[in-house]
Design a protein around this motif. Structure first.
Motif, short mmCIF file in Angstrom:
data_model
loop_
_atom_site.label_atom_id
_atom_site.label_comp_id
_atom_site.label_asym_id
_atom_site.label_seq_id
_atom_site.Cartn_x
_atom_site.Cartn_y
_atom_site.Cartn_z
N GLN A 146 0.83 -1.20 0.00
CA GLN A 146 0.00 0.00 0.00
C GLN A 146 0.87 1.25 0.00
OE1 GLN A 146 -3.36 -0.23 -0.34
NE2 GLN A 146 -2.90 -2.41 -0.56
N PRO A 147 0.43 2.30 -0.63
CA PRO A 147 -0.78 2.40 -1.45
C PRO A 147 -0.48 2.05 -2.91
CG PRO A 147 0.11 4.59 -1.10
CD PRO A 147 1.02 3.61 -0.39
N ASN A 148 -1.03 0.99 -3.39
CA ASN A 148 -0.95 0.56 -4.80
C ASN A 148 0.49 0.59 -5.34
OD1 ASN A 148 -2.06 -0.41 -7.15
ND2 ASN A 148 -2.55 1.60 -7.96
N ALA A 149 1.41 0.03 -4.53
CA ALA A 149 2.83 0.08 -4.89
C ALA A 149 3.35 -1.24 -5.46
CB ALA A 149 3.65 0.47 -3.67
N GLY A 150 2.53 -2.29 -5.43
CA GLY A 150 2.96 -3.60 -5.91
C GLY A 150 2.43 -4.67 -4.99
N GLY A 151 3.24 -5.72 -4.77
CA GLY A 151 2.79 -6.83 -3.94
C GLY A 151 3.90 -7.37 -3.07
N ALA A 152 3.50 -8.24 -2.14
CA ALA A 152 4.45 -8.90 -1.25
C ALA A 152 4.01 -10.33 -1.03
CB ALA A 152 4.55 -8.16 0.08
N ILE A 153 4.98 -11.18 -0.80
CA ILE A 153 4.74 -12.62 -0.62
C ILE A 153 5.53 -13.10 0.58
CG2 ILE A 153 5.01 -14.91 -1.66
CD1 ILE A 153 5.05 -13.38 -4.41
N LEU A 154 4.90 -13.91 1.42
CA LEU A 154 5.58 -14.64 2.48
C LEU A 154 5.68 -16.07 2.00
CD1 LEU A 154 6.76 -14.72 5.35
CD2 LEU A 154 4.45 -15.21 6.19
N ALA A 155 6.88 -16.62 1.96
CA ALA A 155 7.11 -17.93 1.36
C ALA A 155 8.04 -18.78 2.22
CB ALA A 155 7.70 -17.77 -0.04
N HIS A 156 7.95 -20.10 2.03
CA HIS A 156 8.84 -21.04 2.71
C HIS A 156 8.93 -22.31 1.87
CE1 HIS A 156 5.73 -23.67 5.03
NE2 HIS A 156 5.22 -23.22 3.93
N ASN A 157 9.57 -23.34 2.40
CA ASN A 157 9.69 -24.63 1.70
C ASN A 157 10.44 -24.52 0.37
OD1 ASN A 157 8.44 -26.17 3.67
ND2 ASN A 157 6.44 -26.08 2.70
N ALA A 158 11.45 -23.66 0.31
CA ALA A 158 12.25 -23.52 -0.90
C ALA A 158 13.65 -23.07 -0.50
CB ALA A 158 11.63 -22.49 -1.84
N SER A 159 14.63 -23.49 -1.28
CA SER A 159 15.99 -23.00 -1.08
C SER A 159 16.08 -21.60 -1.67
CB SER A 159 16.99 -23.92 -1.79
OG SER A 159 16.86 -23.78 -3.20
N PRO A 160 17.13 -20.85 -1.31
CA PRO A 160 17.30 -19.53 -1.94
C PRO A 160 17.35 -19.60 -3.47
CG PRO A 160 18.72 -19.72 -0.03
CD PRO A 160 18.12 -21.09 -0.26
N GLU A 161 18.00 -20.62 -3.99
CA GLU A 161 18.09 -20.77 -5.45
C GLU A 161 16.72 -21.07 -6.05
OE1 GLU A 161 21.80 -21.37 -3.39
OE2 GLU A 161 19.98 -22.58 -3.22
N GLU A 162 15.96 -21.93 -5.39
CA GLU A 162 14.60 -22.24 -5.87
C GLU A 162 13.70 -21.01 -5.82
OE1 GLU A 162 14.38 -26.95 -4.54
OE2 GLU A 162 13.86 -25.38 -3.09
N MET A 163 13.85 -20.22 -4.75
CA MET A 163 13.03 -19.02 -4.63
C MET A 163 13.37 -18.02 -5.71
SD MET A 163 10.63 -18.34 -2.46
CE MET A 163 9.54 -17.45 -3.53
N GLU A 164 14.66 -17.85 -5.97
CA GLU A 164 15.10 -16.94 -7.04
C GLU A 164 14.54 -17.40 -8.39
OE1 GLU A 164 16.78 -13.80 -8.97
OE2 GLU A 164 16.86 -14.08 -6.80
N ALA A 165 14.63 -18.68 -8.68
CA ALA A 165 14.11 -19.20 -9.96
C ALA A 165 12.60 -19.00 -10.05
CB ALA A 165 14.47 -20.68 -10.12
N ARG A 166 11.90 -19.25 -8.96
CA ARG A 166 10.44 -19.08 -8.94
C ARG A 166 10.06 -17.63 -9.21
NH1 ARG A 166 6.06 -21.98 -7.10
NH2 ARG A 166 7.43 -23.62 -6.33
N VAL A 167 10.73 -16.71 -8.55
CA VAL A 167 10.43 -15.28 -8.73
C VAL A 167 10.75 -14.85 -10.16
CG1 VAL A 167 11.09 -12.94 -8.02
CG2 VAL A 167 10.60 -14.70 -6.29
N GLN A 168 11.85 -15.32 -10.70
CA GLN A 168 12.22 -14.95 -12.07
C GLN A 168 11.24 -15.52 -13.11
OE1 GLN A 168 14.44 -12.64 -12.88
NE2 GLN A 168 14.71 -12.41 -10.68
#
Length: 98
Positions: free
Chosen positions: A41-63
């Protein structure tokens, strides 16, 4: 555990890629990685709380997010090493040991 921020870089392109972005979010929940998704807020984008992934997996998922691929948002991934959690978040205790 991760907090991912997706800040608008070119909001005008969002309508073109919203279906793909929503499918990407659904896949994150279906895979058991995303715990919470919401708007900055206000209308600036989004945020995600995530788990069950390695840093590399998270980077690949986001990309893989169409909003990231198409330059609608810029992403930042923050890795968190939780030390304590309220009992209402007891289901996250496994993350505290990671």
């Amino acid at each position: 555990m991760f907090v991912v921020t997706l800040r608008f870089a070119d909001k005008t392109k969002a309508p073109q890629f919203i279906d793909g972005h929503n499918a990407w979010i659904k896949r994150g929940f279906d895979d058991g990685v995303f715990l919470l998704v919401g708007s900055l807020q206000p209308n600036a984008g989004g945020a995600i709380l995530a788990h069950n992934a390695s840093p590399e997996e998270m980077e690949a998922r986001v990309q893989d997010d169409p909003f990231v691929v198409e330059g609608v948002v810029s992403a930042e991934i923050l890795a968190i090493a939780p030390g304590r959690a309220d009992e209402r978040l007891a289901f996250l205790k496994a993350c505290l040991k990671a």
